[in-house]
Design a protein around this motif. Structure first.
Motif, mmCIF file in Angstrom:
data_model
loop_
_atom_site.group_PDB
_atom_site.id
_atom_site.type_symbol
_atom_site.label_atom_id
_atom_site.label_comp_id
_atom_site.label_asym_id
_atom_site.label_seq_id
_atom_site.Cartn_x
_atom_site.Cartn_y
_atom_site.Cartn_z
ATOM 1 N N TYR A 33 0.823 -1.226 0.000
ATOM 2 C CA TYR A 33 0.000 0.000 0.000
ATOM 3 C C TYR A 33 0.850 1.266 0.000
ATOM 4 N N ASP A 37 5.926 2.769 5.420
ATOM 5 C CA ASP A 37 5.157 2.298 6.576
ATOM 6 C C ASP A 37 6.072 1.339 7.330
ATOM 7 N N MET A 40 4.909 -2.435 7.478
ATOM 8 C CA MET A 40 4.891 -3.087 6.162
ATOM 9 C C MET A 40 6.302 -3.199 5.573
ATOM 10 N N ASN A 113 -2.359 -8.207 5.419
ATOM 11 C CA ASN A 113 -2.451 -7.065 6.341
ATOM 12 C C ASN A 113 -3.754 -6.250 6.302
ATOM 13 N N HIS A 174 -9.711 0.675 8.372
ATOM 14 C CA HIS A 174 -8.774 -0.448 8.498
ATOM 15 C C HIS A 174 -9.262 -1.342 9.631
ATOM 16 N N ASP A 176 -7.781 -3.289 11.537
ATOM 17 C CA ASP A 176 -6.924 -3.269 12.728
ATOM 18 C C ASP A 176 -7.223 -2.059 13.618
ATOM 19 N N ARG A 180 -8.819 -3.110 17.163
ATOM 20 C CA ARG A 180 -7.909 -2.845 18.290
ATOM 21 C C ARG A 180 -8.526 -1.824 19.238
ATOM 22 N N TRP A 205 -1.702 5.689 11.703
ATOM 23 C CA TRP A 205 -0.520 4.819 11.853
ATOM 24 C C TRP A 205 0.789 5.595 11.890
ATOM 25 N N ASN A 232 -2.994 2.425 18.494
ATOM 26 C CA ASN A 232 -3.237 1.235 17.653
ATOM 27 C C ASN A 232 -1.963 0.687 17.014
ATOM 28 N N ASN A 233 -0.867 1.468 17.023
ATOM 29 C CA ASN A 233 0.418 0.897 16.588
ATOM 30 C C ASN A 233 1.580 1.616 17.291
ATOM 31 N N ASP A 265 2.842 -3.810 17.416
ATOM 32 C CA ASP A 265 3.791 -4.146 16.332
ATOM 33 C C ASP A 265 5.091 -4.739 16.876
ATOM 34 N N ASN A 285 3.467 -7.942 16.260
ATOM 35 C CA ASN A 285 2.732 -8.159 15.020
ATOM 36 C C ASN A 285 3.780 -8.804 14.123
HETATM 37 C C1 BGC Z 1 0.162 -2.215 11.691
HETATM 38 C C2 BGC Z 1 0.470 -0.776 11.427
HETATM 39 C C3 BGC Z 1 0.543 -0.539 9.938
HETATM 40 C C4 BGC Z 1 -0.719 -1.024 9.253
HETATM 41 C C5 BGC Z 1 -0.610 -0.905 7.744
HETATM 42 C C6 BGC Z 1 -1.094 -2.611 10.971
HETATM 43 O O1 BGC Z 1 -1.325 -3.979 11.176
HETATM 44 O O2 BGC Z 1 0.006 -2.418 13.075
HETATM 45 O O3 BGC Z 1 1.686 -0.394 12.019
HETATM 46 O O4 BGC Z 1 0.723 0.836 9.685
HETATM 47 O O5 BGC Z 1 -0.958 -2.376 9.596
HETATM 48 O O6 BGC Z 1 -1.743 -1.395 7.092
#
Ligand code: BGC
Length: 338
Positions: A33, A37, A40, A113, A174, A176, A180, A205, A232-233, A265, A285
């Protein structure tokens, strides 16, 4: 006799050819994506490593957070003759047309993801998803806060018996971010805490956005009113910690000026922040196993072999899902992940 020898030689040649062809039979086209990141990037690096281990070829491209660009990249991969696709969609609700493109070519497609709707995946027998159950990481984050408040009643700074917290959420839409957020709150309540959100916002993120949103909350609520931060991250958690540090908090040097912060993560900088006493915890993660599982599916499917738990070495659920578990990480075990 001569004829036999020639036929034999030809047979050997053919065998050699098909063997060498087999070694590089797999050509995986993969769209991420966006390359920029942190998590990723970990998945991407592990995908390259897994492909190298299998003797498979992989080509990775940066979709730069634009779904139309990603759609074009998939077309280019198909024209090029890839044997499988691994897609980290920009917009997971836009996965349908990508599955259609793959299906038209009888090409295996593995999503990672960002989880497409089940009905989309169910529409094609060669569509797969590799990810982690966000409910687990949400729960771990909430539990870390519960444990902290049980061990440190003084962390209820205003003594009102309620934990006033800030929630920094990932990108809207998203799975997540949604799960979360929901499950960290649920875990705090299930753990017996009385809680109150005094600030909640999407920081996508991103570390800089995490920092800026946290700064805004510090300004509007006052640092003394904030008793916990759930992100969340890790990137957003680390951004929040930067904002706390500029108030003299979470420097790792003064135990009386500390607000528990949790992320998700277990990135290298987050593990370092835990080591430094600036961050309470996170959950792993697992980029390595997510990346490896995706490549193994793509490789097995490229060869026209059956994708099964045995052939990929990961548990396959409902014929198309691989779920990699999260692991709780805190001061007790962070070294295991460094
Ligand atoms: C991660 C993030 C990441 C995102 C990207 C999540 O699962 O925890 O850190 O930015 O996925 O899609």
């Amino acid at each position: 006799m001569k004829k036999t020898v020639t036929a034999l030689a030809a047979g050997v040649m053919l065998a050699t050819l098909s063997m060498s062809a087999q070694a590089s039979d797999t050509l995986i086209g993969s769209c991420i994506y966006k390359f920029d990141d942190t998590f990723m990037t970990g998945v991407r690096n592990n995908m390259e490593k897994a492909a190298a281990d299998l003797g498979a070829e992989i080509e990775l491209v940066d979709s730069q957070n634009r779904q139309p660009a990603q759609n074009d990249q998939v077309d280019t991969f198909i024209t090029k003759g890839v044997t499988a696709l691994i897609i980290n969609p920009v917009d997971r609700s836009a996965a349908g047309p990508l599955v259609e493109k793959a299906k038209a070519e009888n090409l295996p497609i593995v999503f990672v993801n960002r989880e497409p709707e089940k009905s989309i995946l169910d529409g094609y027998d060669k569509a797969y998803y590799v990810g982690a159950r966000a409910e687990e990481s949400g729960t771990i984050g909430g539990q870390l806060i519960v444990e902290y408040f049980k061990a440190h009643p003084e962390a209820d700074k205003n003594g009102d018996g309620v934990v006033q917290y800030i929630l920094l959420k990932g990108e809207q839409g998203h799975q997540d971010a949604t799960l979360r957020s929901e499950y960290c709150v649920k875990a705090m309540i299930d753990g017996g805490l009385k809680i109150q959100a005094i600030g909640e916002d999407n920081a996508n993120w991103d570390k800089v956005q995490g920092h800026d949103k946290m700064k805004n909350f510090i300004t509007s609520q006052g640092i003394d009113a904030i008793e916990a931060v759930l992100a969340n991250n890790d990137d957003m958690a680390l951004g929040a910690i930067e904002a706390l540090k500029s108030e003299g908090y979470n420097t790792g040097k003064d135990a009386t000026k500390y607000i528990p912060v949790v992320g998700v993560d277990a990135t290298a900088p987050a593990l370092q922040a835990i080591a430094n006493g600036q961050m309470l915890g996170t959950s792993l993660n697992d980029a390595k196993n997510q990346g490896t599982a995706a490549v193994r599916i793509a490789d097995v499917a490229s060869k026209g072999e059956a994708v099964t738990s045995e052939s990929i070495g990961y548990k396959l659920t409902d014929g198309k899902y691989v779920w990699i578990p999260y692991v709780k990480v805190n001061a007790e075990n962070y070294k295991d992940f460094m």
